[in-house]
Design an enzyme around this catalytic site. Structure first.
Site, PDB file in Angstrom:
ATOM      1  N   SER A 106       0.768  -1.376   0.044  1.00  0.00           N
ATOM      2  CA  SER A 106      -0.084  -0.081   0.097  1.00  0.00           C
ATOM      3  C   SER A 106       0.932   1.300  -0.136  1.00  0.00           C
ATOM      4  O   SER A 106       1.508   1.615  -0.670  1.00  0.00           O
ATOM      5  CB  SER A 106      -0.952  -0.067   1.224  1.00  0.00           C
ATOM      6  OG  SER A 106      -1.820   0.829   1.062  1.00  0.00           O
ATOM      7  N   LEU A 107       0.769   2.150   1.222  1.00  0.00           N
ATOM      8  CA  LEU A 107       1.741   3.211   1.161  1.00  0.00           C
ATOM      9  C   LEU A 107       3.256   2.696   0.872  1.00  0.00           C
ATOM     10  O   LEU A 107       4.077   3.332   0.048  1.00  0.00           O
ATOM     11  CB  LEU A 107       1.559   3.668   2.680  1.00  0.00           C
ATOM     12  CG  LEU A 107       2.813   4.689   2.963  1.00  0.00           C
ATOM     13  CD1 LEU A 107       2.547   5.981   2.204  1.00  0.00           C
ATOM     14  CD2 LEU A 107       2.575   5.036   4.687  1.00  0.00           C
ATOM     15  N   ASP A 130      -0.404  -4.148  -3.974  1.00  0.00           N
ATOM     16  CA  ASP A 130      -1.617  -3.636  -3.782  1.00  0.00           C
ATOM     17  C   ASP A 130      -1.553  -2.026  -3.549  1.00  0.00           C
ATOM     18  O   ASP A 130      -2.374  -1.578  -2.695  1.00  0.00           O
ATOM     19  CB  ASP A 130      -2.553  -4.385  -2.434  1.00  0.00           C
ATOM     20  CG  ASP A 130      -4.042  -4.445  -3.037  1.00  0.00           C
ATOM     21  OD1 ASP A 130      -4.251  -5.244  -3.874  1.00  0.00           O
ATOM     22  OD2 ASP A 130      -4.860  -3.622  -2.691  1.00  0.00           O
ATOM     23  N   HIS A 259      -6.834  -6.349   0.398  1.00  0.00           N
ATOM     24  CA  HIS A 259      -5.809  -5.575   0.252  1.00  0.00           C
ATOM     25  C   HIS A 259      -4.563  -5.831   0.806  1.00  0.00           C
ATOM     26  O   HIS A 259      -3.583  -5.663   0.776  1.00  0.00           O
ATOM     27  CB  HIS A 259      -6.458  -4.164   0.751  1.00  0.00           C
ATOM     28  CG  HIS A 259      -5.280  -2.961   0.807  1.00  0.00           C
ATOM     29  ND1 HIS A 259      -4.654  -2.454  -0.509  1.00  0.00           N
ATOM     30  CD2 HIS A 259      -4.874  -2.182   1.702  1.00  0.00           C
ATOM     31  CE1 HIS A 259      -3.803  -1.682  -0.090  1.00  0.00           C
ATOM     32  NE2 HIS A 259      -4.039  -1.474   1.234  1.00  0.00           N
TER      33      HIS A 259
END
Length: 279
Positions: A106-107, A130, A259
């Site tokens: 993610s981040l 993701d 996610h």
């Protein structure tokens, strides 16, 4: 030249840089070629624990608390992709490591490809789990609301774990315990609060609105992207747009995942890093 930034042990087996503009906490395990692991928004280094344990027999694995999170510094400003990428270089320099595979969720995925683009001489390969440059604005609006809603007091660890199970329904039981153990602190009044700084979280989510797509395309190292088929963050359209940018890359779709793939299928993620080490 040797780095002027030091490293010191802190509690619970972690280390922190000493003397950097922003000091970072991290856990190191294993030996061999280096792998850096970067967590997602409001998380911490411990979400990578099963992956890192599986990789420790193959590599030196460095899992960071990124700035604004965990036991790292939480500056008032400085939450762009460039800032996070610079932190990875800070930790590598402090440890005397020249090059690494950099992976993130993610981040952390966005930050991993940004390191690859801005510091190509330090990166052997990139793994982005993701996240793509093409996450829609409405998705970021929803993310900001969810993250803000999570910054509140809890009476005890059991209440934290109940909240985590509800927010992340597919992550493994051990992942729930790790998020509760490493992501919260008890204050003087006995209440438990998240360690992730709420102002930092909102700033970094606003930073997602800058796509860093040019950097995504500019990564010259081998890159793997992984998406959960039920992801609420990376839509099929955002995934397809990223594939169009880099059709030569390795693209992995995980059918039984949303996610939070590193906490749902750690063995799959670890296997991809092992494959990159071998190649």
């Amino acid at each position: 030249m040797p780095s002027t930034i030091g490293v010191e042990p802190i509690a619970d087996g972690l280390h922190r840089t000493r003397g950097a503009e922003v000091d970072l906490a991290f856990r190191v395990r294993g030996s061999g070629p280096a792998i850096v692991l970067l967590h997602g928004t409001s998380a911490n280094h411990a979400v990578w624990e099963p992956v890192a344990e599986a990789l420790a027999e193959h590599a030196t694995v460095i899992a960071l608390d990124q700035r604004g999170h965990g036991r790292s510094d939480k500056p008032a400003q400085g939450y762009t992709g460039r800032d996070f990428a610079g932190d990875v270089v800070t930790v590598l320099d402090a440890l005397g490591i020249e090059r690494a595979i950099v992976g993130g969720h993610s981040l952390g995925g966005r930050n991993a490809w940004t390191v690859g683009a801005l510091h190509p001489g330090r990166v052997d390969a990139v793994v982005s789990v993701d996240y793509t440059p093409y996450v829609e604005a409405s998705v970021l609006d929803d993310l900001a609301a969810r993250v803000a809603g999570g910054h509140r007091a809890f009476p005890d660890v059991a209440a934290i774990e109940d909240y985590i199970r509800g927010r992340y329904p597919r992550i493994l039981p051990g992942a729930v315990e790790r998020r509760a153990r490493w992501g919260y602190t008890q204050r003087a009044d006995g209440q438990w609060w998240p360690l992730a700084d709420p102002d930092a979280m909102q700033q970094l989510i606003e930073g997602f609105r800058t796509p860093w797509d040019a950097e995504f395309r500019a990564v010259s190292a081998p890159m793997t992207s992984i998406r959960g088929a039920s992801s609420r963050i990376v839509s099929e359209a955002a995934w397809s747009a990223a594939i169009a940018d880099r059709p030569q890359d390795r693209w992995i779709l995980v059918n039984d995942a949303d996610h939070y793939i590193p906490e749902e299928h750690p063995e799959l993620v670890a296997a991809e890093f092992v494959r990159l080490l071998a190649s």
